[in-house]
Design an enzyme around this catalytic site. Structure first.
Site, PDB file in Angstrom:
ATOM      1  CB  SER A 141      -0.893   0.011   1.247  1.00  0.00           C
ATOM      2  OG  SER A 141      -1.576   1.242   1.381  1.00  0.00           O
TER       3      SER A 141
ATOM      4  CE1 TYR B 212      -4.151  -1.983   4.721  1.00  0.00           C
ATOM      5  CE2 TYR B 212      -3.168   0.181   4.405  1.00  0.00           C
ATOM      6  CZ  TYR B 212      -3.703  -0.982   3.873  1.00  0.00           C
ATOM      7  OH  TYR B 212      -3.779  -1.141   2.512  1.00  0.00           O
TER       8      TYR B 212
END
Length: 288
Positions: A152, A165
């Site tokens: 990501s 995350y």
């Protein structure tokens, strides 16, 4: 066809990038094992692949459970005879999500629990580890192949309210670098893509929510590049397919001599920004 005769496993393939990549891989000639924790979503993806003329198999598995990942790989090899590509795509956002995007309630860092941490760690990082580990024997038996993971943009820059995350996705980047060094001797390439834009709203929606099938930008209303925070101004919004094309590149022989890399995907120049906000920039820092 870029994947003619290949066999691919795609985890988290019941929605979002996983579903779009499964469809694209199949359209490029691969037989695809569609792995998802939600059997109905997996079956829907298979139906879409087959409607497009491709071949796919639905497999139910929780990637945070090593035994289930091993079973998914075994089912794939038993069904299709081999394995060429492991795309460890499944991921979850940490509790609290991205409130400014999702409209949800912000969760303060100190209020996150060990269960919150173990959940995001189990899916996002252990899930990649288990997927790679289970795939290696089949890839070695096949004379080599590709391990691909979804990282990501949050592994490279900070986003509000998703520190857990971000940490797991940064771990993915480190894991693929180490594995590329260790597995290259077997002809196994290991890479990741780090999407910035063009991802699915399902990522921030509750489990079992209807599959949107479009990106954040596509569902947010009429596209106006002049007010988009993306520096690259195109006349269409970024899509799931834009990221799936990067996954296809990394899974195919077009990237045959690339390994150990995390490739920023569908960025449009966003991560090229400096920390200061200039008057000529449209939108606001919060738009990122």
């Amino acid at each position: 066809m870029k994947l003619e005769g290949r066999v691919a496993i795609v985890t988290g393939a019941g929605s979002g990038l996983g579903r779009e990549s499964s469809r694209l891989f199949a359209a490029e000639g691969a037989r695809v094992a569609v792995v998802d924790i939600d059997p109905e979503r997996a079956a829907e993806t298979v139906e879409l692949v087959e409607k497009d003329g491709g071949t796919a198999l639905a497999v139910t598995a929780d990637v945070s459970v090593e035994e289930q990942v091993r079973a998914a790989v075994a089912t794939t090899v038993d069904t299709f005879g081999t394995l060429d590509i492991m795309f460890a795509n499944a991921g979850v956002v940490s509790r609290g999500g991205v409130p400014s995007v999702a409209g949800g309630e912000q969760v303060e860092f100190q209020d996150l629990t060990d269960a919150d941490w173990q959940h995001v760690l189990g899916v996002n990082l252990s899930g990649v580890f288990y997927s790679a580990k289970a795939a290696v024997p089949a890839l070695r038996a096949n004379g080599g192949g590709t391990i691909l993971a979804t990282s990501s943009a949050a592994s490279l820059v900070a986003y509000h309210s998703i520190a857990l995350y971000s940490a797991t996705k940064a771990g993915v980047n480190g894991l693929i670098r180490g594995l590329s060094l260790d597995l290259g001797r077997y002809g196994i390439r290991v890479n990741a893509l780090a999407p910035t834009h063009g991802m699915s709203p399902n990522f921030l929606m509750p489990p079992g929510a209807p599959v949107v099938g479009q990106s954040y930008e596509e569902v947010s209303g009429p596209w106006d590049p002049s007010v988009s925070p993306i520096p690259l101004k195109l006349q269409r919004p970024p899509s799931l397919r834009d990221n799936a094309k990067v996954a296809l590149f990394l899974a195919s022989d077009d990237s045959e001599y690339i390994s150990g890399q995390t490739l920023v995907a569908t960025d449009g120049g966003t991560l090229s920004r400096v920390g200061m906000w200039f008057p000529e920039d449209k939108g606001s820092p919060g738009d990122l």
